[in-house]
Write a protein that holds these residues in place. Sequence first.
Motif, PDB file in Angstrom:
ATOM      1  N   ARG A 282       0.912  -1.126  -0.067  1.00 32.10           N
ATOM      2  CA  ARG A 282      -0.113  -0.074   0.150  1.00 32.10           C
ATOM      3  C   ARG A 282       0.934   1.170   0.085  1.00 32.10           C
ATOM      4  NH1 ARG A 282      -2.512  -1.009   4.468  1.00 32.10           N
ATOM      5  NH2 ARG A 282      -1.644   0.667   5.762  1.00 32.10           N
ATOM      6  N   ALA A 283       1.836   1.224   0.768  1.00 34.42           N
ATOM      7  CA  ALA A 283       2.916   2.350   0.808  1.00 34.42           C
ATOM      8  C   ALA A 283       3.514   2.515  -0.484  1.00 34.42           C
ATOM      9  CB  ALA A 283       3.955   2.193   1.926  1.00 34.42           C
ATOM     10  N   ARG A 284       4.064   1.421  -1.158  1.00 33.98           N
ATOM     11  CA  ARG A 284       4.565   1.232  -2.333  1.00 33.98           C
ATOM     12  C   ARG A 284       3.571   2.041  -3.485  1.00 33.98           C
ATOM     13  NH1 ARG A 284       4.789  -4.103  -5.887  1.00 33.98           N
ATOM     14  NH2 ARG A 284       2.633  -3.733  -5.317  1.00 33.98           N
ATOM     15  N   ASP A 285       2.300   1.585  -3.282  1.00 28.77           N
ATOM     16  CA  ASP A 285       1.416   2.018  -4.360  1.00 28.77           C
ATOM     17  C   ASP A 285       1.418   3.745  -4.144  1.00 28.77           C
ATOM     18  OD1 ASP A 285       1.240  -0.344  -5.026  1.00 28.77           O
ATOM     19  OD2 ASP A 285      -0.857  -0.582  -4.414  1.00 28.77           O
ATOM     20  N   GLN A 286       1.166   4.236  -2.869  1.00 32.48           N
ATOM     21  CA  GLN A 286       0.916   5.414  -2.678  1.00 32.48           C
ATOM     22  C   GLN A 286       2.220   6.327  -3.032  1.00 32.48           C
ATOM     23  OE1 GLN A 286      -0.959   6.344   1.072  1.00 32.48           O
ATOM     24  NE2 GLN A 286       0.065   8.529   1.175  1.00 32.48           N
ATOM     25  N   VAL A 287       3.363   5.887  -2.850  1.00 29.14           N
ATOM     26  CA  VAL A 287       4.508   6.682  -3.025  1.00 29.14           C
ATOM     27  C   VAL A 287       5.071   6.691  -4.507  1.00 29.14           C
ATOM     28  CG1 VAL A 287       7.074   7.168  -2.534  1.00 29.14           C
ATOM     29  CG2 VAL A 287       5.165   6.484  -0.768  1.00 29.14           C
ATOM     30  N   PHE A 288       5.188   5.425  -5.298  1.00 30.09           N
ATOM     31  CA  PHE A 288       5.657   5.116  -6.422  1.00 30.09           C
ATOM     32  C   PHE A 288       4.877   5.002  -7.507  1.00 30.09           C
ATOM     33  CE2 PHE A 288       8.816   3.957  -3.472  1.00 30.09           C
ATOM     34  CZ  PHE A 288      10.009   4.582  -3.621  1.00 30.09           C
ATOM     35  N   GLY A 289       3.448   4.745  -7.339  1.00 25.74           N
ATOM     36  CA  GLY A 289       2.498   4.756  -8.658  1.00 25.74           C
ATOM     37  C   GLY A 289       2.147   3.361  -8.226  1.00 25.74           C
ATOM     38  N   GLY A 290       1.486   2.658  -9.571  1.00 22.60           N
ATOM     39  CA  GLY A 290       0.758   1.718  -9.567  1.00 22.60           C
ATOM     40  C   GLY A 290       1.322   0.326 -10.439  1.00 22.60           C
ATOM     41  N   ASP A 291       2.302   0.668 -11.235  1.00 24.20           N
ATOM     42  CA  ASP A 291       2.883  -0.463 -12.051  1.00 24.20           C
ATOM     43  C   ASP A 291       4.384  -0.568 -11.766  1.00 24.20           C
ATOM     44  OD1 ASP A 291       3.421  -2.188 -14.033  1.00 24.20           O
ATOM     45  OD2 ASP A 291       3.183  -0.925 -15.865  1.00 24.20           O
ATOM     46  N   TYR A 292       4.743  -1.628 -11.383  1.00 23.21           N
ATOM     47  CA  TYR A 292       6.116  -1.906 -10.826  1.00 23.21           C
ATOM     48  C   TYR A 292       6.961  -2.728 -11.851  1.00 23.21           C
ATOM     49  CZ  TYR A 292       3.455   0.203  -7.336  1.00 23.21           C
ATOM     50  OH  TYR A 292       2.844   1.171  -6.743  1.00 23.21           O
ATOM     51  N   GLU A 293       6.576  -3.350 -12.947  1.00 25.93           N
ATOM     52  CA  GLU A 293       7.384  -4.333 -13.696  1.00 25.93           C
ATOM     53  C   GLU A 293       8.335  -3.152 -14.264  1.00 25.93           C
ATOM     54  OE1 GLU A 293       7.262  -7.456 -13.924  1.00 25.93           O
ATOM     55  OE2 GLU A 293       5.600  -7.268 -12.544  1.00 25.93           O
ATOM     56  N   GLU A 294       9.628  -3.589 -14.321  1.00 22.43           N
ATOM     57  CA  GLU A 294      10.581  -2.740 -14.815  1.00 22.43           C
ATOM     58  C   GLU A 294      10.504  -2.478 -16.319  1.00 22.43           C
ATOM     59  OE1 GLU A 294      14.573  -3.121 -13.156  1.00 22.43           O
ATOM     60  OE2 GLU A 294      13.612  -4.563 -11.676  1.00 22.43           O
ATOM     61  N   THR A 295      10.604  -1.496 -16.819  1.00 23.38           N
ATOM     62  CA  THR A 295      10.641  -1.305 -18.091  1.00 23.38           C
ATOM     63  C   THR A 295      11.750  -1.738 -18.981  1.00 23.38           C
ATOM     64  OG1 THR A 295      11.569   0.923 -18.612  1.00 23.38           O
ATOM     65  CG2 THR A 295       9.466   0.688 -18.094  1.00 23.38           C
ATOM     66  N   LYS A 296      12.027  -1.957 -20.398  1.00 22.64           N
ATOM     67  CA  LYS A 296      13.049  -2.620 -20.940  1.00 22.64           C
ATOM     68  C   LYS A 296      14.387  -1.436 -20.897  1.00 22.64           C
ATOM     69  CE  LYS A 296      10.644  -5.155 -24.537  1.00 22.64           C
ATOM     70  NZ  LYS A 296      10.209  -5.367 -25.699  1.00 22.64           N
ATOM     71  N   THR A 297      14.008  -0.378 -20.652  1.00 25.30           N
ATOM     72  CA  THR A 297      15.270   0.753 -20.522  1.00 25.30           C
ATOM     73  C   THR A 297      15.647   0.892 -19.123  1.00 25.30           C
ATOM     74  OG1 THR A 297      13.358   2.448 -20.354  1.00 25.30           O
ATOM     75  CG2 THR A 297      14.182   2.014 -22.406  1.00 25.30           C
ATOM     76  N   GLY A 298      14.779  -0.025 -18.187  1.00 32.78           N
ATOM     77  CA  GLY A 298      15.173   0.269 -16.704  1.00 32.78           C
ATOM     78  C   GLY A 298      14.455   1.624 -16.252  1.00 32.78           C
ATOM     79  N   ASP A 299      13.738   2.317 -16.891  1.00 35.26           N
ATOM     80  CA  ASP A 299      12.871   3.480 -16.399  1.00 35.26           C
ATOM     81  C   ASP A 299      12.030   2.908 -15.162  1.00 35.26           C
ATOM     82  OD1 ASP A 299      14.473   4.922 -18.073  1.00 35.26           O
ATOM     83  OD2 ASP A 299      12.797   5.304 -19.565  1.00 35.26           O
ATOM     84  N   THR A 300      11.777   4.002 -14.291  1.00 38.34           N
ATOM     85  CA  THR A 300      10.603   3.771 -13.386  1.00 38.34           C
ATOM     86  C   THR A 300       9.359   4.238 -13.556  1.00 38.34           C
ATOM     87  OG1 THR A 300      12.707   4.071 -11.638  1.00 38.34           O
ATOM     88  CG2 THR A 300      10.323   4.309 -10.817  1.00 38.34           C
ATOM     89  N   PRO A 301       8.400   3.467 -13.758  1.00 36.48           N
ATOM     90  CA  PRO A 301       6.898   3.774 -13.794  1.00 36.48           C
ATOM     91  C   PRO A 301       6.810   4.912 -12.936  1.00 36.48           C
ATOM     92  CG  PRO A 301       7.179   1.401 -14.079  1.00 36.48           C
ATOM     93  CD  PRO A 301       8.282   1.919 -13.425  1.00 36.48           C
ATOM     94  N   MET A 302       5.952   5.819 -13.147  1.00 35.68           N
ATOM     95  CA  MET A 302       5.431   6.701 -12.265  1.00 35.68           C
ATOM     96  C   MET A 302       4.010   7.071 -12.120  1.00 35.68           C
ATOM     97  SD  MET A 302       8.316   7.903 -11.061  1.00 35.68           S
ATOM     98  CE  MET A 302       7.831   9.387 -10.068  1.00 35.68           C
ATOM     99  N   ALA A 303       3.505   7.369 -11.036  1.00 41.61           N
ATOM    100  CA  ALA A 303       1.565   7.213 -11.093  1.00 41.61           C
ATOM    101  C   ALA A 303       1.051   8.017 -12.179  1.00 41.61           C
ATOM    102  CB  ALA A 303       1.522   8.151  -9.423  1.00 41.61           C
ATOM    103  N   ASN A 304       1.668   8.956 -12.777  1.00 38.31           N
ATOM    104  CA  ASN A 304       0.833   9.694 -13.956  1.00 38.31           C
ATOM    105  C   ASN A 304       1.082   8.968 -15.029  1.00 38.31           C
ATOM    106  OD1 ASN A 304       3.470  10.052 -14.522  1.00 38.31           O
ATOM    107  ND2 ASN A 304       3.564  12.339 -14.279  1.00 38.31           N
ATOM    108  N   GLY A 305       1.639   7.615 -14.946  1.00 38.79           N
ATOM    109  CA  GLY A 305       1.742   6.837 -16.495  1.00 38.79           C
ATOM    110  C   GLY A 305       2.946   7.105 -17.215  1.00 38.79           C
ATOM    111  N   LYS A 306       3.687   8.317 -16.778  1.00 32.60           N
ATOM    112  CA  LYS A 306       4.998   8.727 -17.286  1.00 32.60           C
ATOM    113  C   LYS A 306       6.034   7.680 -16.714  1.00 32.60           C
ATOM    114  CE  LYS A 306       3.794  13.408 -18.331  1.00 32.60           C
ATOM    115  NZ  LYS A 306       3.941  14.761 -18.138  1.00 32.60           N
ATOM    116  N   THR A 307       7.397   7.932 -17.346  1.00 27.99           N
ATOM    117  CA  THR A 307       8.602   7.175 -16.783  1.00 27.99           C
ATOM    118  C   THR A 307       9.595   8.186 -16.572  1.00 27.99           C
ATOM    119  OG1 THR A 307       9.191   6.386 -19.073  1.00 27.99           O
ATOM    120  CG2 THR A 307       7.875   4.956 -17.693  1.00 27.99           C
ATOM    121  N   ARG A 308      10.498   7.896 -15.641  1.00 29.73           N
ATOM    122  CA  ARG A 308      11.823   8.625 -15.397  1.00 29.73           C
ATOM    123  C   ARG A 308      12.723   7.744 -15.133  1.00 29.73           C
ATOM    124  NH1 ARG A 308      13.774   9.381 -10.593  1.00 29.73           N
ATOM    125  NH2 ARG A 308      14.147  11.566 -11.004  1.00 29.73           N
TER     126      ARG A 308
END
Length: 465
Positions: A282-308
């Motif tokens: 629950r803490a993870r979802d609130q802080v880091f967003g909702g999708d946690y599968e790592e992308t092929k580029t290693g970017d981090t999924p964010m709550a707004n659907g964007k990656t960083r």
Amino acid sequence: MVDPNAIPESPVDEQPTIGLIGMGAMGRMYAKYLSDGGWKKIHVCDIPSKYEQLKEEYRDTPGITVVQDGHRVSRAADFIMYSVEAEYIDRVVAEYGPSTKVGAIVSGQTSVKAPEKEAFEKHLPEDVHIVSCHSLHGPTVSPHGQPLVLIQHRAPDWALALVEHIFAPLRSRYVYLSYTDHDLVTANTQAVTHAAFLSMGTAWASAKSYPWESAPYVGGIENVKVNIMLRIYSNMWHVYAGLAILNPSAGEMIGQYARSATELFKLMLGADEGALRERVYRARDQVFGGDYEETKTGDTPMANGKTRAPILLSEDILDRFSLAAPPSPTSTRPRSPKAKANSHLSLLAMVDCWAQLRIQPYTHLELAATPVFRMWIGVAEYLFRSPPRLSAALNAALYDVTHRSDDLEFVVAARGWAQCVRFGSFELYRERFEETAGFFAGRFEDATRVGGAMIKAIMESSSES
């Protein structure tokens, strides 16, 4: 009125007179960069007993004039910066503030703004302006590209523009906040972050354990924890005490961090897997967003659907920043030991703390991140964005007792630091800090060198990303 568009290349008689009251580590940093940047009229002072020493030290430094006290700075300067500890700001401004030149701009380089704001409003004449500041990094870190908070509290736009020009040689990134927002952001980016590392150090010292000599703490993200912990304890205690004790927001956050560590540890002790996973996810979802599968580029999924791009470098690269002695040719220890999974309680508690307080750390990261806070988020991100790593940590927390004694020491340490801050005792804070620092003192020089290289590598990697 001084020309608000003055720059270091302007004729000397058109340049503002810059005054620095307090020549500790940060005051000296400002003096260096302002002098190197070409400002010609910089008046500095410290306590009267240091006058002769300072005068000799800056005798041949271009643009800098050492004067006896803050009265002489205040009477002459068009811009005055108080670089004193937050604990003493009221007393110092009460003494020198009334001498401030009519129409001058006054600033404070304190790390906690609530007492500074009160001191300025109480003791400064009404015919002076207030544009405060705070460089969000230590004196040994280059200010280039680092956040520099500017607070236009009681001043026209031309005064803010002049302050921007004066600080231009630092090449910092200006962040515009109010006094209140500053203390809220720094409570998270500095005070509670420092509390986590202070607790790690106290836990290891209480266990009489040097983590770089223990295989579970050698390599990868553990190197970040150890190096930053040592870097903090190698500094002076008062650098952190004021941040924690005098900032009302900091006390709340540090208290919640200790509660989070305690409550998570109780779930670990009870082997309550369902409750522990539910709370952490629950803490993870609130802080880091909702999708946690790592992308092929290693970017981090964010709550707004964007990656960083992820902040932290790979563990393989971080391995080279270990304080452990390299193994001998006949050693059976592998050169890059892979630590067993551990609970990472300090990180679980940090993310849980953010969630409980409804804090979005990435917002603070963009506003005013310190190098230490950037790495702290990076380590948390590295653990929480990876389902396998997070699941392994939770399994270790529940069913592997290898780290259980260290986790117990950490909880006790975190609660102790929270109580120290709640009591508001600088003396107790100093005793706790110096007792732990004494245990690690022999490795401070190495930690400063290795930690500095690690910070540089991570910051450069973040910039490139």
